[in-house]
Write an enzyme that holds these catalytic residues in place. Structure first.
Site, PDB file in Angstrom:
ATOM      1  N   LYS A 140      14.198  37.719 -38.514  1.00  0.00           N
ATOM      2  CA  LYS A 140      13.307  37.063 -37.552  1.00  0.00           C
ATOM      3  C   LYS A 140      13.196  38.025 -36.356  1.00  0.00           C
ATOM      4  O   LYS A 140      14.167  38.266 -35.650  1.00  0.00           O
ATOM      5  CB  LYS A 140      13.904  35.717 -37.160  1.00  0.00           C
ATOM      6  CG  LYS A 140      13.558  35.106 -35.815  1.00  0.00           C
ATOM      7  CD  LYS A 140      12.111  34.899 -35.486  1.00  0.00           C
ATOM      8  CE  LYS A 140      11.972  34.160 -34.138  1.00  0.00           C
ATOM      9  NZ  LYS A 140      12.251  35.006 -32.958  1.00  0.00           N
ATOM     10  N   GLY A 157      22.294  36.330 -29.524  1.00  0.00           N
ATOM     11  CA  GLY A 157      21.406  35.758 -28.522  1.00  0.00           C
ATOM     12  C   GLY A 157      22.145  34.808 -27.615  1.00  0.00           C
ATOM     13  O   GLY A 157      23.358  34.918 -27.443  1.00  0.00           O
ATOM     14  N   SER A 158      21.419  33.854 -27.077  1.00  0.00           N
ATOM     15  CA  SER A 158      22.019  32.965 -26.086  1.00  0.00           C
ATOM     16  C   SER A 158      22.834  31.863 -26.753  1.00  0.00           C
ATOM     17  O   SER A 158      22.647  31.539 -27.926  1.00  0.00           O
ATOM     18  CB  SER A 158      20.921  32.327 -25.231  1.00  0.00           C
ATOM     19  OG  SER A 158      20.165  31.427 -26.013  1.00  0.00           O
ATOM     20  N   GLY A 183      20.435  29.074 -27.715  1.00  0.00           N
ATOM     21  CA  GLY A 183      19.681  29.417 -28.917  1.00  0.00           C
ATOM     22  C   GLY A 183      20.550  29.321 -30.162  1.00  0.00           C
ATOM     23  O   GLY A 183      20.133  28.798 -31.195  1.00  0.00           O
ATOM     24  N   GLY A 184      21.783  29.811 -30.055  1.00  0.00           N
ATOM     25  CA  GLY A 184      22.704  29.736 -31.181  1.00  0.00           C
ATOM     26  C   GLY A 184      23.063  28.311 -31.530  1.00  0.00           C
ATOM     27  O   GLY A 184      23.100  27.919 -32.697  1.00  0.00           O
ATOM     28  N   GLU A 207      26.581  35.614 -32.149  1.00  0.00           N
ATOM     29  CA  GLU A 207      27.222  36.339 -31.063  1.00  0.00           C
ATOM     30  C   GLU A 207      26.458  35.896 -29.833  1.00  0.00           C
ATOM     31  O   GLU A 207      25.295  36.231 -29.651  1.00  0.00           O
ATOM     32  CB  GLU A 207      27.053  37.849 -31.322  1.00  0.00           C
ATOM     33  CG  GLU A 207      28.056  38.699 -30.599  1.00  0.00           C
ATOM     34  CD  GLU A 207      27.356  39.752 -29.797  1.00  0.00           C
ATOM     35  OE1 GLU A 207      27.016  40.790 -30.346  1.00  0.00           O
ATOM     36  OE2 GLU A 207      27.142  39.494 -28.590  1.00  0.00           O
ATOM     37  N   CYS A 212      26.133  42.819 -24.066  1.00  0.00           N
ATOM     38  CA  CYS A 212      26.956  41.633 -24.276  1.00  0.00           C
ATOM     39  C   CYS A 212      28.395  41.877 -23.840  1.00  0.00           C
ATOM     40  O   CYS A 212      29.156  40.927 -23.674  1.00  0.00           O
ATOM     41  CB  CYS A 212      26.900  41.188 -25.722  1.00  0.00           C
ATOM     42  SG  CYS A 212      27.024  42.557 -26.870  1.00  0.00           S
TER      43      CYS A 212
END
Lengths: 508, 508
Positions: free
Chosen positions: B171, B226-227, B230-231, B250, B287
Site C-alpha cells: 500500500k 506509521g502512527s 493508524g496501526g 512499528e 522513528c
C-alpha cells in the site's frame, strides 16, 4: 461479590456424573491481582538464575512430580476417568517435557545469540551490535480439559514459559481443580526449596478470574488450549487491552486423513484398523484425532471401511471428560446423522447408566456431496469417512478443508503425490505419512500448530521451539563488557551456539 | 464509487506546499481484489524458486534499483524534500537490504531446519520428524512516510517477505505515490525478466484500498510502519477477520536518552552536540529520534544543555514530509510549550514562506514534575530535556517511560549502572551506550522493535531475523524421501545449518 468469593470449584466424576468434593474456590478479583503482582515481582529472580540455574530448577520440578506419581494419577483419574495407564503415561510425558526444556537451556541455541563486531560495511561503519532473546514477562496459561497434566498446570506451556525465564499464572481447567491444586502445591514446594518466590507459579480458578487474567496489564503473553469459541473470546478481551499481547491458542483441528487408491489396494485392513485406534485413543479426546477420512469408492475402499467397522465393534464404551463435552458430542453426532446423505457405518452400544459415557461412532458420506457438517470437529471418538470417486472429487474436498494441526496421507509404495501433499501442507502444521496423527512426540523437530483456526500459524505448543513464544529480542549497541549478559560476552561461562559476524559457531 | 474509482493520488512539494502532478489513481475495490488474487496465484512460483533462486532474484531487484539511481532519487526528493544526499544514502541502504537478504538465503539458517531421526526415546519410539519454516502466504506492506524507499515499496518488509517466499502487495504511502509507482515499475520489469508472475509484487493506492487489503482473506500477514492510531485502526480491522493474522506494526517511539552525572561531568560538550545531530537528522523524522533526554541538574548538566542549545542554533530550518506531519508538529510543540513548567531552551527561526518548514526545538522540564506531555513523541526535530536532581527522580521518570524501539545511556568511564540499564532494557528493544539511537545499521545482530507501542515485542523489522515474521513452521513425519524439501533431505543440494537429533551442525 461475596457469593463469588466463596463459590467452590468442584469437578465431576465422569463415570457417574456425580459431583466430587470441591477442589478449590473461585479466585476473587483482589486475589487475582495479588497473584499476578506476585508473578511480576518474581520475574527478576527467575531471570537472574540464568540458563544453568533454570535448567536445574526444571529438573527439580520434574523430580517433584515423579515422586508423587501415585497420588497425582489417582487425583487425575478421579476427575477425568482417563484411566491410570493413560494418566501414568501423561505424567511421564509431563516429567519428560520439563527435563527436555532443561536440555534446551543447556544447549542455549534458543536465545539466538548474535554478535556483529564493530567494523566497516558497504553501508559505512557499524557499531558493535549484540542481540539475543530475553524473557517477555509474566505468562498466563490456560489448562486444557483433555490433558490434566501435560497441557495444564505443569504442562508444556508452563515448562517452556518458565524455561524462557517468565513467571507463569495458570488458570485451572474446571474439569480438574483438585488435580490442578495438588500439582501446584508440589511445584510450589520445589520452587520454594530452590529459593524462588512463590509468585513464580500462580494458580487461579474460575472463568471470571481467567478473563481478568488475560486483561491484566502485567501479563505479557497467553497460552491457551481449548475451543475455538473460548479462544476467540480471550482474543476479543486482548483486543480491548491498551497493549495487545500475543495469544497462542490451540483451538480446533479436523485432521483430515487421505487414503489414496494405491494405499487402499495395498493395505486396507491395516489402515482401517489403525484408523480406529487413532480415533478412539484417549476416548477420542485428542486435538490430533483424525476427524475426516477420505477413502476411495469401490472395493478397495470398501475393505478399508469394513476393517474400520470391524475394529470399531471392539472399541469400548467410554466416559468423556465433562458434561459439556458429553452433551456437545451427543448433539453434534445427532445433528450430523440427521443430514441427508450421511449414513452411520458403525456405532458402539451406549451405556444406559449415569455419567458421561458415549459410544464410538463412524459415519460415511459421498465426497461429491459434502455437507458443511462433515468439515466440523466432533470432540470425542467420532469420525466421518468421505468416499471419493475421482481425483477431482478428492481435490475439491481437500480445498475445502479447514486448517488443522495435522494432515495425514496414506500412499502406495513409491506413489508420487506431490500436488496432493502440497495442498495438504498449506492447510496443516504437520504432515503425517502412512501413519496416524495422534501421539505427538516431544522433541527438537516437533511442530504442533498450524494455520488458523488450529493455531495462530507461526508457533508451536509442543517441542523445543515452543519456548520462542515467550521471548523477545533485545540488542546491545557498544555496550561495556560488564553490562552484557553471559550469552553475549566475549568469553561466555556457559558456551552456546552463536552467530558472529554472520558466521554460525557451535561450541566444541 | 465512480468518483472514488478515478480519484487521483498526488503528493505535495514540501518546500512550497504546492500539489504535484498526480502520480497514480486510487485503487478500486475490484482492482484490489484482482491484485491480491494475482499475488496468491504467484505464491507457488516464488516458493518453487527455492533459496538459491530467490537469492538471485533479490540481487536482480537490487541491480534494477541501483541502475535507476538518479531517476529514483529525483522523484523521491520532489515528493519528500529529504534531499539528494539522504535519499541517495537511503537508496544505497535499500539496495543493500535486498543483497543482505540474498545472503540470508544463501546461509539458510533462517529456515531452522531440524531433523529428529526415528529412534527410541524415554517416551518410547519416535517417528522420523523433520521441521522447517515455510512461507506464510501473501503479505501486505504499508509504506512509511519517512522512508520512501527503505521502508516502502522496495523496503525491508518487502525484501524480507519476498526472501521468505511470499508475494507482496504494497500500500503506497500518500506522500510519495509517484516514487512508489516508479520503483514498482522497475521491480516489476526485473521480476518479469526473472520469469516470475507480475502478481509477485502488487501496488495499491488509497486508504480504502489499504483497509480492504488488510481484511482480504488471501493476505496472511501485515507489515506496517506509521502512527499508533493508524496501526491501531488496522489492528481493529484484523480483529474483525474470521482468521486473525499477524500484524507487525512499528508505531511510536520516544527513545529516551539518559545522561548520568559522571557522563555529564566527563564530556558535556560532546554529548550536547551529538544529541542535536541525532534530533535533527533527516529533519527529525526518524522513528529512533531521541525525544526525551534526562540530564542531571547542576553545572555539569547545564554544560550539556548549553552545548545542545548552541548546536541547535546552527541547525537549519527544514521542511517536513507532508501537511499532516507539519500541522501535528506545530500543534504538538505549541501544546507542550503551554504546559506549566515547560520552558523553551532554544528554537530555530521558522520560515515565513509556504511549504512545510519548521524550526528545530528544544524544551526543558523539571524531572520532579513531569507532565504527561513530556512523554509523548513529537515527530520532527524536537526534544525535551528533563533535569533530575536525585537518582530517585531519574528512576521515577524511567519507570514512567513508554516502551520504545531504543533506550540510550551515556555513562562515565567504568561507571556501573546495572539497575538503570536493566530498567531501560525492560522498556526498549535496543540499548545504546555512549552514542545515539538514530542510524539503524542492517545486519545479523540488529533489532528494530520493542514492547508495545513501539512494536509487538517479538519481532524486528530491520536485520536478518525480520524474515521470521513471514514464515510458519511445517513438520514432516515419516515422509518418503522424494516428498521432502531440499532443506530436509538426507543430502541437501544447497547445504545449510541443521539440527540433527538435537545437535546443531554447520556446513563445511
Amino acid at each position: 461479590m461475596t457469593t463469588r468469593e466463596s463459590r467452590p470449584v468442584a469437578g465431576t466424576d465422569p463415570r457417574t456424573g456425580s459431583p466430587l468434593a470441591p477442589g478449590a474456590v473461585e479466585t476473587t478479583p483482589d486475589g487475582l491481582d495479588e497473584i499476578v503482582a506476585a508473578a511480576a515481582d518474581a520475574a527478576p529472580a527467575l531471570e537472574a538464575l540464568g540458563r544453568a540455574g533454570r535448567a536445574r530448577l526444571l529438573r527439580a520440578l520434574a523430580r517433584a512430580l515423579d515422586r508423587a506419581r501415585e497420588e497425582i494419577v489417582a487425583a487425575a483419574d478421579a476427575e477425568t476417568a482417563l484411566g491410570p495407564a493413560r494418566l501414568g503415561g501423561e505424567l511421564t510425558r509431563t516429567v519428560y517435557q520439563l527435563e527436555f526444556f532443561a536440555g534446551v537451556l543447556d544447549d542455549g541455541g534458543y536465545v539466538e545469540a548474535t554478535i556483529d563486531l564493530a567494523g566497516e560495511t558497504p553501508m559505512g561503519p557499524r557499531p558493535d551490535l549484540r542481540r539475543m532473546l530475553v524473557p517477555i514477562g509474566p505468562v498466563a496459561v490456560f489448562g486444557a480439559s483433555n490433558f490434566p497434566l501435560a497441557f495444564s498446570v505443569p504442562g508444556g506451556d508452563t515448562a517452556s514459559a518458565l524455561a524462557a525465564g517468565n513467571p507463569v499464572v495458570v488458570k485451572a481447567h474446571g474439569s480438574h481443580p483438585g488435580t490442578s491444586r495438588l500439582v501446584h502445591e508440589l511445584l510450589q514446594k520445589a520452587l520454594t526449596a530452590a529459593g524462588l518466590p512463590a509468585g513464580t507459579l500462580g494458580l487461579v480458578f474460575g472463568r471470571t478470574a481467567g478473563e481478568r487474567l488475560v486483561a491484566h496489564p502485567a501479563i505479557k503473553a497467553v497460552g491457551f488450549t481449548g475451543s475455538l469459541s473460548g479462544g476467540r473470546a480471550l482474543l476479543d478481551i486482548i483486543g480491548t487491552r491498551p497493549e495487545p499481547i500475543p495469544f497462542y491458542g490451540e483451538l480446533s483441528s479436523l485432521n483430515a486423513l487421505v487414503v489414496t487408491a494405491a494405499a487402499a489396494r495395498e493395505r486396507p485392513g491395516e489402515i482401517g484398523t489403525g484408523l480406529i485406534g487413532s480415533v478412539t485413543a484417549s476416548s477420542g479426546q485428542l486435538c490430533t484425532k483424525p476427524g475426516l477420512v477420505l477413502v476411495p469408492a469401490g472395493a478397495d475402499g470398501d475393505a478399508v471401511v469394513e476393517a474400520a467397522r470391524s475394529a470399531l465393534g471392539d472399541a469400548p464404551v467410554i466416559p468423556l471428560l465433562n458434561q459439556r463435552i458429553h452433551q456437545s458430542y451427543l448433539d453434534g453426532t445427532a445433528r450430523l446423522t440427521g443430514v441427508p446423505g450421511v449414513s452411520t457405518v458403525a456405532r458402539g452400544v451406549p451405556s444406559a447408566g449415569g455419567g458421561f459415557w458415549v459410544a464410538p461412532w463412524l459415519a460415511s458420506v459421498d465426497a461429491a456431496d459434502m455437507p458443511d457438517e462433515a468439515f466440523a470437529e466432533y470432540f470425542g471418538p467420532a469420525a466421518v469417512v468421505a468416499r471419493y470417486s475421482t481425483q477431482a472429487e478428492l481435490r475439491a474436498v481437500v480445498d475445502r478443508l479447514p486448517a488443522s494441526l495435522t494432515a495425514t496421507v496414506h500412499l502406495g509404495a513409491d506413489e508420487k503425490a506431490d500436488e496432493l501433499v502440497a495442498a495438504l501442507g498449506r492447510r496443516a502444521g504437520r504432515l503425517v505419512f502412512n501413519g496416524y496423527p495422534t501421539g505427538v512426540s516431544v522433541g527438537w523437530a516437533q511442530h504442533h500448530g498450524g494455520p488458523w483456526p488450529s493455531t495462530n500459524s507461526l508457533h508451536t505448543s509442543v517441542g523445543a521451539t515452543a519456548i520462542r513464544r515467550f521471548l523477545r529480542p533485545l540488542a546491545w549497541q557498544n555496550a561495556p563488557v560488564h553490562l552484557l549478559p553471559d550469552e553475549l560476552s566475549d568469553e561466555p561461562v556457559c558456551p552456546l551456539p552463536r552467530r558472529v559476524n554472520g558466521e554460525l559457531r557451535v561450541p566444541r
